[in-house]
Write a protein that holds these residues in place. Structure first.
Motif, mmCIF file in Angstrom:
data_model
loop_
_atom_site.group_PDB
_atom_site.id
_atom_site.type_symbol
_atom_site.label_atom_id
_atom_site.label_comp_id
_atom_site.label_asym_id
_atom_site.label_seq_id
_atom_site.Cartn_x
_atom_site.Cartn_y
_atom_site.Cartn_z
ATOM 1 N N LEU A 49 0.825 -1.209 0.000
ATOM 2 C CA LEU A 49 0.000 0.000 0.000
ATOM 3 C C LEU A 49 0.861 1.261 0.000
ATOM 4 O O LEU A 49 0.382 2.348 0.330
ATOM 5 N N ALA A 50 2.115 1.149 -0.391
ATOM 6 C CA ALA A 50 3.027 2.296 -0.346
ATOM 7 C C ALA A 50 2.548 3.460 -1.218
ATOM 8 O O ALA A 50 2.802 4.619 -0.898
ATOM 9 N N GLU A 51 1.874 3.164 -2.302
ATOM 10 C CA GLU A 51 1.417 4.218 -3.212
ATOM 11 C C GLU A 51 -0.029 4.624 -2.951
ATOM 12 O O GLU A 51 -0.586 5.412 -3.706
ATOM 13 N N LEU A 52 -0.640 4.059 -1.907
ATOM 14 C CA LEU A 52 -2.023 4.399 -1.587
ATOM 15 C C LEU A 52 -2.077 5.767 -0.910
ATOM 16 O O LEU A 52 -1.457 5.980 0.119
ATOM 17 N N GLU A 53 -2.834 6.678 -1.499
ATOM 18 C CA GLU A 53 -2.921 8.044 -0.980
ATOM 19 C C GLU A 53 -4.147 8.263 -0.095
ATOM 20 O O GLU A 53 -4.128 9.091 0.810
ATOM 21 N N TYR A 54 -5.214 7.524 -0.394
ATOM 22 C CA TYR A 54 -6.470 7.725 0.336
ATOM 23 C C TYR A 54 -7.278 6.438 0.281
ATOM 24 O O TYR A 54 -7.293 5.756 -0.755
ATOM 25 N N ILE A 55 -7.948 6.104 1.375
ATOM 26 C CA ILE A 55 -8.862 4.964 1.368
ATOM 27 C C ILE A 55 -10.138 5.366 2.116
ATOM 28 O O ILE A 55 -10.077 5.876 3.236
ATOM 29 N N SER A 56 -11.264 5.178 1.477
ATOM 30 C CA SER A 56 -12.557 5.537 2.079
ATOM 31 C C SER A 56 -13.068 4.385 2.927
ATOM 32 O O SER A 56 -12.480 3.291 2.962
ATOM 33 N N SER A 57 -14.189 4.603 3.564
ATOM 34 C CA SER A 57 -14.793 3.537 4.363
ATOM 35 C C SER A 57 -15.176 2.352 3.474
ATOM 36 O O SER A 57 -15.121 1.205 3.926
ATOM 37 N N ALA A 58 -15.522 2.609 2.223
ATOM 38 C CA ALA A 58 -15.843 1.510 1.300
ATOM 39 C C ALA A 58 -14.609 0.642 1.060
ATOM 40 O O ALA A 58 -14.693 -0.589 1.033
#
Length: 113
Positions: A49-58
């Protein structure tokens, strides 16, 4: 926009899923598809997840929805490389108690052996 890259490594055998960009309500289906594909392909999965910038509740819900299935299928599953803000969200929701989370790929690989 979500970016998913996946592949199987033969030696040692594991499935690596890399998730980047933003996972929101509209793109979480792609995350779910990527995870389901990984789960049918290998009993050892690491998720970068190194490039993950945002994660919503979904998006978080996608991870929560597979926890029981991972246990039922005895799949070793480790997430690694989270940015501090993303890791904090996982910790606030207690997902760090349910999912094995490591800082580096080396730690993730050691955890699935």
């Amino acid at each position: 926009m979500i970016k998913i890259d996946n592949h199987i490594n033969d030696n040692p055998e594991y499935y690596q899923l890399s998730v980047g960009g933003e996972v929101d309500a509209s793109s979480s289906i792609h995350l779910e598809e990527g995870l389901k594909n990984a789960m049918t392909s290998s009993k050892k999965i690491i998720v970068d997840l190194a490039e993950l910038e945002y994660i919503s509740s979904a998006g978080l819900g996608v991870f929560m929805s597979i926890i029981q299935e991972l246990e039922n299928q005895k799949i070793k599953f480790v997430i690694y490389g989270m940015a501090p803000k993303v890791k904090e969200v996982f910790e606030i929701l207690g997902l760090n108690q349910l999912i094995n989370i490591k800082d580096t790929k080396e730690e993730a690989l050691a955890a699935i052996q």
